[in-house]
Design a protein around this motif. Sequence first.
Motif, PDB file in Angstrom:
ATOM      1  N   TYR A   1      -1.717  -5.377   0.108  1.00 46.04           N
ATOM      2  CA  TYR A   1      -1.173  -4.078  -0.322  1.00 46.04           C
ATOM      3  C   TYR A   1      -1.978  -2.993   0.373  1.00 46.04           C
ATOM      4  O   TYR A   1      -3.208  -2.997   0.343  1.00 46.04           O
ATOM      5  N   THR A   2      -1.266  -2.059   0.994  1.00 44.01           N
ATOM      6  CA  THR A   2      -1.903  -0.988   1.739  1.00 44.01           C
ATOM      7  C   THR A   2      -1.358   0.349   1.258  1.00 44.01           C
ATOM      8  O   THR A   2      -0.141   0.568   1.276  1.00 44.01           O
ATOM      9  N   GLY A   3      -2.251   1.244   0.839  1.00 45.35           N
ATOM     10  CA  GLY A   3      -1.826   2.552   0.364  1.00 45.35           C
ATOM     11  C   GLY A   3      -2.365   2.839  -1.019  1.00 45.35           C
ATOM     12  O   GLY A   3      -3.227   2.116  -1.541  1.00 45.35           O
ATOM     13  N   TYR A   4      -1.841   3.885  -1.623  1.00 44.72           N
ATOM     14  CA  TYR A   4      -2.324   4.302  -2.943  1.00 44.72           C
ATOM     15  C   TYR A   4      -1.196   5.047  -3.653  1.00 44.72           C
ATOM     16  O   TYR A   4      -0.640   5.998  -3.120  1.00 44.72           O
ATOM     17  N   VAL A   5      -0.862   4.579  -4.857  1.00 46.14           N
ATOM     18  CA  VAL A   5       0.187   5.204  -5.661  1.00 46.14           C
ATOM     19  C   VAL A   5      -0.323   5.363  -7.087  1.00 46.14           C
ATOM     20  O   VAL A   5      -0.760   4.379  -7.702  1.00 46.14           O
TER      21      VAL A   5
ATOM     22  N   LEU B   1       8.072   4.778  -2.112  1.00 45.44           N
ATOM     23  CA  LEU B   1       8.391   6.037  -1.449  1.00 45.44           C
ATOM     24  C   LEU B   1       8.368   7.208  -2.424  1.00 45.44           C
ATOM     25  O   LEU B   1       8.768   7.073  -3.592  1.00 45.44           O
ATOM     26  N   ALA B   2       7.909   8.347  -1.926  1.00 43.22           N
ATOM     27  CA  ALA B   2       8.105   9.632  -2.596  1.00 43.22           C
ATOM     28  C   ALA B   2       8.990  10.438  -1.660  1.00 43.22           C
ATOM     29  O   ALA B   2       8.563  10.801  -0.557  1.00 43.22           O
TER      30      ALA B   2
ATOM     31  N   VAL C   1       6.432   7.187   2.947  1.00 42.18           N
ATOM     32  CA  VAL C   1       5.890   5.918   2.441  1.00 42.18           C
ATOM     33  C   VAL C   1       4.496   6.154   1.868  1.00 42.18           C
ATOM     34  O   VAL C   1       3.579   6.593   2.577  1.00 42.18           O
ATOM     35  N   LEU C   2       4.326   5.855   0.579  1.00 44.63           N
ATOM     36  CA  LEU C   2       3.027   5.974  -0.082  1.00 44.63           C
ATOM     37  C   LEU C   2       2.208   4.691   0.045  1.00 44.63           C
ATOM     38  O   LEU C   2       0.978   4.738   0.141  1.00 44.63           O
ATOM     39  N   ALA C   3       2.909   3.560   0.014  1.00 45.10           N
ATOM     40  CA  ALA C   3       2.214   2.263   0.060  1.00 45.10           C
ATOM     41  C   ALA C   3       3.201   1.202   0.494  1.00 45.10           C
ATOM     42  O   ALA C   3       4.421   1.349   0.339  1.00 45.10           O
ATOM     43  N   GLY C   4       2.668   0.134   1.042  1.00 42.72           N
ATOM     44  CA  GLY C   4       3.486  -1.009   1.422  1.00 42.72           C
ATOM     45  C   GLY C   4       2.795  -2.307   1.061  1.00 42.72           C
ATOM     46  O   GLY C   4       1.563  -2.387   1.063  1.00 42.72           O
ATOM     47  N   MET C   5       3.566  -3.303   0.737  1.00 44.74           N
ATOM     48  CA  MET C   5       3.024  -4.603   0.338  1.00 44.74           C
ATOM     49  C   MET C   5       3.752  -5.692   1.109  1.00 44.74           C
ATOM     50  O   MET C   5       4.982  -5.691   1.172  1.00 44.74           O
ATOM     51  N   ASN C   6       3.005  -6.593   1.723  1.00 44.77           N
ATOM     52  CA  ASN C   6       3.601  -7.739   2.400  1.00 44.77           C
ATOM     53  C   ASN C   6       3.296  -9.009   1.618  1.00 44.77           C
ATOM     54  O   ASN C   6       2.142  -9.293   1.296  1.00 44.77           O
ATOM     55  N   VAL C   7       4.356  -9.734   1.275  1.00 39.87           N
ATOM     56  CA  VAL C   7       4.253 -10.959   0.485  1.00 39.87           C
ATOM     57  C   VAL C   7       4.666 -12.139   1.354  1.00 39.87           C
ATOM     58  O   VAL C   7       5.836 -12.228   1.785  1.00 39.87           O
ATOM     59  N   ASN C   8       3.715 -13.009   1.650  1.00 42.45           N
ATOM     60  CA  ASN C   8       3.954 -14.188   2.494  1.00 42.45           C
ATOM     61  C   ASN C   8       4.554 -13.819   3.846  1.00 42.45           C
ATOM     62  O   ASN C   8       5.250 -14.611   4.476  1.00 42.45           O
ATOM     63  N   VAL C   9       4.278 -12.612   4.294  1.00 43.26           N
ATOM     64  CA  VAL C   9       4.637 -12.127   5.634  1.00 43.26           C
ATOM     65  C   VAL C   9       3.350 -11.555   6.213  1.00 43.26           C
ATOM     66  O   VAL C   9       2.701 -10.726   5.578  1.00 43.26           O
TER      67      VAL C   9
END
Length: 402
Positions: free
Chosen positions: A328-332, A356-357, A361-369
């Motif tokens: 997880y990259t970012g901060y919300v 998103l706001a 893009v506020l944050a992004g998360m990659n799951v098994n990618v």
Amino acid sequence: MDTPHVIVGASLAGAKAAEALREEGFGGPIVLIGEERERPYERPPLSKGYLLGKDEREKIFVHPEGWYAEHQVNLRLGTAVTGIDPAARTVTLDGGERVAFASLLLATGASPRRLKVPGGEGPSVRYLRRVGDCERLKEDFRAGRRVAVIGAGWIGLETAAAARTAGCEVTVLEVAELPLLRVLGREVAQVFADLHRAHGVDLRFGVQVAEIREDGVLLGDGTRVPAEVVVVGVGIAPNTALAAAAGLEVDNGVRTDPHLRTSHPDVFAAGDVANAFHPLYGRPIRVEHWANALHQPKVAARSMLGRDTVYDRVPYFFTDQFDLGMEYTGYVEPGGYDRVVFRGDVAGREFLAFWLAGDRVLAGMNVNVWDVTDPIRELVRSGRPVDPAALADASVPLTELA
């Protein structure tokens, strides 16, 4: 003899600060003081690889055993700092000794919040923060044992996954409606609820713990949850007592500027305890994750040496639970987003999610990618408008959007 740079907290942050001082060319004395008797180690393996038995014990340590002597770092373990006098530039140790400092770094970390219910300190109750806690849980987690986990945050879910992997019967008790609800929001929190249920974890949401007994947990509605082991993971609190007693500014951690300098010019803070002003967000934030403890000390060390530098890395954390790996990259802030955009196979747990706001893009998360953290970081840092449809379209490279 030169006055040393002193680091309070022989943690990952403390050890990396000592390393950074040497890498920056400082050749004078360094004193690294820690309450624990173990040399500095990393905490993520305590709820992941080491707890699962995948990692050897030696892998948890920040440096090899001889590193501190080789680099002339005076490592003082099993020693508590009982007071700080910023004006006199001294710290007082539990035996009464005073140690002078040229500059001081507070890397005192955080401690688990205690569960204040009857039986909350009983013999079946476990907290996870130190290596000894982890090793006790490794002994507790045996096939057929009943484990109750109170709290469905990161520590709660990771320990639940470890217990279930070991063959335990696991029940997770959470006051909220979903796991990680404040952190991830409802859309993504559901992914983790589905994951744990798919692996046989009994999730119970919207429940209150009334008492912990020898045979398990009593809920507020009178329901009894049988358990031989009760793991409590209801958050952590920054260890600010020393800073507060010394008159430093404290507010949800030790307040610092972007250089990680506290309200006293010769005292700095890094890691879980630091509530640092972040240039990207225009305000102080405190992030309780490994990446801050790993990267902030480099900035703190440079600042301690009088060099101009700021800490402006985009926050990052990761987890591994069962067959799900995530970054997880970012901060919300809780509830601080408008919508979540998904890219990929959510049901198959191989996807990206973006908070998103508006169209930012506020944050992004990659799951098994994997290998997408860099473009996600650039999306967050740039603050540029992004077309949500393109964000959801896996045929559009993230690098084109960032």
